[in-house]
Design a protein around this motif. Sequence first.
Motif, PDB file in Angstrom:
ATOM      1  N   GLY A  32       0.771  -1.232   0.000  1.00 45.28           N
ATOM      2  CA  GLY A  32       0.000   0.000   0.000  1.00 45.28           C
ATOM      3  C   GLY A  32       0.797   1.274   0.000  1.00 45.28           C
ATOM      4  O   GLY A  32       0.240   2.361   0.094  1.00 45.28           O
ATOM      5  N   GLY A  33       2.085   1.188  -0.072  1.00 46.64           N
ATOM      6  CA  GLY A  33       2.898   2.386  -0.140  1.00 46.64           C
ATOM      7  C   GLY A  33       3.363   2.880   1.218  1.00 46.64           C
ATOM      8  O   GLY A  33       3.146   2.256   2.254  1.00 46.64           O
ATOM      9  N   LEU A  74      -0.862   3.654 -16.318  1.00 50.79           N
ATOM     10  CA  LEU A  74      -1.745   3.427 -17.464  1.00 50.79           C
ATOM     11  C   LEU A  74      -1.407   4.362 -18.620  1.00 50.79           C
ATOM     12  O   LEU A  74      -1.478   3.980 -19.792  1.00 50.79           O
ATOM     13  CB  LEU A  74      -3.212   3.615 -17.065  1.00 50.79           C
ATOM     14  CG  LEU A  74      -3.851   2.495 -16.269  1.00 50.79           C
ATOM     15  CD1 LEU A  74      -5.261   2.876 -15.858  1.00 50.79           C
ATOM     16  CD2 LEU A  74      -3.857   1.198 -17.057  1.00 50.79           C
ATOM     17  N   SER A  75      -1.034   5.580 -18.291  1.00 55.46           N
ATOM     18  CA  SER A  75      -0.712   6.525 -19.355  1.00 55.46           C
ATOM     19  C   SER A  75       0.616   6.188 -20.023  1.00 55.46           C
ATOM     20  O   SER A  75       0.817   6.509 -21.196  1.00 55.46           O
ATOM     21  CB  SER A  75      -0.679   7.952 -18.806  1.00 55.46           C
ATOM     22  OG  SER A  75       0.422   8.124 -17.952  1.00 55.46           O
ATOM     23  N   LEU A  76       1.528   5.542 -19.308  1.00 52.74           N
ATOM     24  CA  LEU A  76       2.823   5.200 -19.860  1.00 52.74           C
ATOM     25  C   LEU A  76       2.798   3.905 -20.657  1.00 52.74           C
ATOM     26  O   LEU A  76       3.657   3.694 -21.513  1.00 52.74           O
ATOM     27  CB  LEU A  76       3.873   5.100 -18.748  1.00 52.74           C
ATOM     28  CG  LEU A  76       4.191   6.405 -18.013  1.00 52.74           C
ATOM     29  CD1 LEU A  76       5.178   6.129 -16.880  1.00 52.74           C
ATOM     30  CD2 LEU A  76       4.747   7.450 -18.967  1.00 52.74           C
ATOM     31  N   SER A  77       1.821   3.027 -20.360  1.00 55.82           N
ATOM     32  CA  SER A  77       1.797   1.738 -21.058  1.00 55.82           C
ATOM     33  C   SER A  77       0.997   1.853 -22.353  1.00 55.82           C
ATOM     34  O   SER A  77       0.043   2.606 -22.462  1.00 55.82           O
ATOM     35  CB  SER A  77       1.208   0.660 -20.166  1.00 55.82           C
ATOM     36  OG  SER A  77      -0.169   0.899 -19.968  1.00 55.82           O
ATOM     37  N   ASP A  78       1.430   1.079 -23.324  1.00 56.16           N
ATOM     38  CA  ASP A  78       0.721   1.073 -24.604  1.00 56.16           C
ATOM     39  C   ASP A  78      -0.547   0.238 -24.529  1.00 56.16           C
ATOM     40  O   ASP A  78      -1.550   0.559 -25.159  1.00 56.16           O
ATOM     41  CB  ASP A  78       1.638   0.529 -25.721  1.00 56.16           C
ATOM     42  CG  ASP A  78       2.778   1.492 -26.014  1.00 56.16           C
ATOM     43  OD1 ASP A  78       2.600   2.698 -25.765  1.00 56.16           O
ATOM     44  OD2 ASP A  78       3.837   1.025 -26.480  1.00 56.16           O
ATOM     45  N   THR A  79      -0.479  -0.834 -23.794  1.00 65.03           N
ATOM     46  CA  THR A  79      -1.656  -1.691 -23.665  1.00 65.03           C
ATOM     47  C   THR A  79      -2.330  -1.371 -22.346  1.00 65.03           C
ATOM     48  O   THR A  79      -1.717  -1.363 -21.283  1.00 65.03           O
ATOM     49  CB  THR A  79      -1.247  -3.178 -23.674  1.00 65.03           C
ATOM     50  OG1 THR A  79      -0.374  -3.404 -22.584  1.00 65.03           O
ATOM     51  CG2 THR A  79      -0.578  -3.548 -24.981  1.00 65.03           C
ATOM     52  N   HIS A  80      -3.583  -1.087 -22.411  1.00 66.89           N
ATOM     53  CA  HIS A  80      -4.348  -0.748 -21.210  1.00 66.89           C
ATOM     54  C   HIS A  80      -4.928  -2.042 -20.657  1.00 66.89           C
ATOM     55  O   HIS A  80      -5.997  -2.482 -21.055  1.00 66.89           O
ATOM     56  CB  HIS A  80      -5.462   0.252 -21.534  1.00 66.89           C
ATOM     57  CG  HIS A  80      -4.929   1.532 -22.103  1.00 66.89           C
ATOM     58  ND1 HIS A  80      -4.246   2.439 -21.341  1.00 66.89           N
ATOM     59  CD2 HIS A  80      -4.953   2.030 -23.353  1.00 66.89           C
ATOM     60  CE1 HIS A  80      -3.883   3.463 -22.092  1.00 66.89           C
ATOM     61  NE2 HIS A  80      -4.302   3.239 -23.333  1.00 66.89           N
ATOM     62  N   GLN A  81      -4.200  -2.631 -19.728  1.00 68.30           N
ATOM     63  CA  GLN A  81      -4.619  -3.906 -19.182  1.00 68.30           C
ATOM     64  C   GLN A  81      -5.574  -3.671 -18.016  1.00 68.30           C
ATOM     65  O   GLN A  81      -5.251  -2.982 -17.052  1.00 68.30           O
ATOM     66  CB  GLN A  81      -3.415  -4.705 -18.705  1.00 68.30           C
ATOM     67  CG  GLN A  81      -2.462  -5.056 -19.832  1.00 68.30           C
ATOM     68  CD  GLN A  81      -1.227  -5.760 -19.281  1.00 68.30           C
ATOM     69  OE1 GLN A  81      -1.029  -5.827 -18.077  1.00 68.30           O
ATOM     70  NE2 GLN A  81      -0.410  -6.274 -20.182  1.00 68.30           N
ATOM     71  N   GLY A  93      -1.963   6.422  -4.474  1.00 68.42           N
ATOM     72  CA  GLY A  93      -2.013   5.145  -5.188  1.00 68.42           C
ATOM     73  C   GLY A  93      -2.732   5.264  -6.519  1.00 68.42           C
ATOM     74  O   GLY A  93      -2.308   4.687  -7.532  1.00 68.42           O
ATOM     75  N   MET A  94      -3.822   6.005  -6.542  1.00 68.45           N
ATOM     76  CA  MET A  94      -4.573   6.187  -7.793  1.00 68.45           C
ATOM     77  C   MET A  94      -3.767   7.018  -8.790  1.00 68.45           C
ATOM     78  O   MET A  94      -3.816   6.762 -10.001  1.00 68.45           O
ATOM     79  CB  MET A  94      -5.927   6.854  -7.515  1.00 68.45           C
ATOM     80  CG  MET A  94      -6.897   5.958  -6.774  1.00 68.45           C
ATOM     81  SD  MET A  94      -7.200   4.387  -7.586  1.00 68.45           S
ATOM     82  CE  MET A  94      -8.065   4.907  -9.033  1.00 68.45           C
ATOM     83  N   ILE A  95      -3.025   7.979  -8.301  1.00 71.95           N
ATOM     84  CA  ILE A  95      -2.155   8.750  -9.192  1.00 71.95           C
ATOM     85  C   ILE A  95      -1.131   7.818  -9.821  1.00 71.95           C
ATOM     86  O   ILE A  95      -0.859   7.901 -11.028  1.00 71.95           O
ATOM     87  CB  ILE A  95      -1.481   9.913  -8.429  1.00 71.95           C
ATOM     88  CG1 ILE A  95      -2.508  10.986  -8.105  1.00 71.95           C
ATOM     89  CG2 ILE A  95      -0.324  10.497  -9.226  1.00 71.95           C
ATOM     90  CD1 ILE A  95      -2.003  12.070  -7.178  1.00 71.95           C
ATOM     91  N   GLY A  96      -0.583   6.901  -9.033  1.00 76.12           N
ATOM     92  CA  GLY A  96       0.359   5.918  -9.569  1.00 76.12           C
ATOM     93  C   GLY A  96      -0.286   5.010 -10.600  1.00 76.12           C
ATOM     94  O   GLY A  96       0.325   4.679 -11.621  1.00 76.12           O
ATOM     95  N   GLY A 137      -3.961  -2.276  -9.278  1.00 71.07           N
ATOM     96  CA  GLY A 137      -3.535  -0.960  -8.799  1.00 71.07           C
ATOM     97  C   GLY A 137      -4.602  -0.287  -7.948  1.00 71.07           C
ATOM     98  O   GLY A 137      -4.294   0.330  -6.926  1.00 71.07           O
ATOM     99  N   VAL A 138      -5.861  -0.398  -8.368  1.00 71.66           N
ATOM    100  CA  VAL A 138      -6.953   0.203  -7.598  1.00 71.66           C
ATOM    101  C   VAL A 138      -7.090  -0.515  -6.251  1.00 71.66           C
ATOM    102  O   VAL A 138      -7.295   0.124  -5.207  1.00 71.66           O
ATOM    103  CB  VAL A 138      -8.268   0.161  -8.396  1.00 71.66           C
ATOM    104  CG1 VAL A 138      -9.455   0.530  -7.530  1.00 71.66           C
ATOM    105  CG2 VAL A 138      -8.186   1.088  -9.592  1.00 71.66           C
TER     106      VAL A 138
END
Length: 180
Positions: A18-19, A117-124, A109-112, A131-132
Amino acid sequence: MLTVPLWLEPVERLMNAGGVVLVVLAVVALLVFGMAIERFWFYRMTWRPARRQLINRWARRDDHQSWSARTLRNVWTDDLVVRLRRPLPWLKLLVALCPLFGLLGTVTGMIGVFESLSLSDTHQARAMADGVARATLPTLTGMAIAVVGLLFISRLEHIIRREDQRLHDRMARALEENDA
């Protein structure tokens, strides 16, 4: 690769789950529960002998009826009850901070999650769900600590009210026993 000492593995697992905020919440929980244990210890080992000593001191006095004697009795009892009440504001502060720290952990955590998601090409969807789930863990932890802390605060306030009344009752009873 850096190896973590065995005694720090639980902290590392908390950080992964959880950080940093979860570690802060763990420290706050230790403080809250440490204060709970300290208050129990104070009540059992210090409060009761101090109450007995105060009742005996009051009963040994010659003057019980004058204004100054009643004022002195009130000062003595208030001083003793204040010792029982002393950590209550700190406990309330720590308990109030727990949900806020939990919310902070969820937001970071949500910002992370959104950043990854913005950095990855595939939105898994699976990565986003994990992450949520990791992001909401600090909120759950903060709320759980706060609920247990509120239960302890409520119990402590009940004990303080009861002991304040008992102290006044026993001081009055000590006078009646002296007069008889």
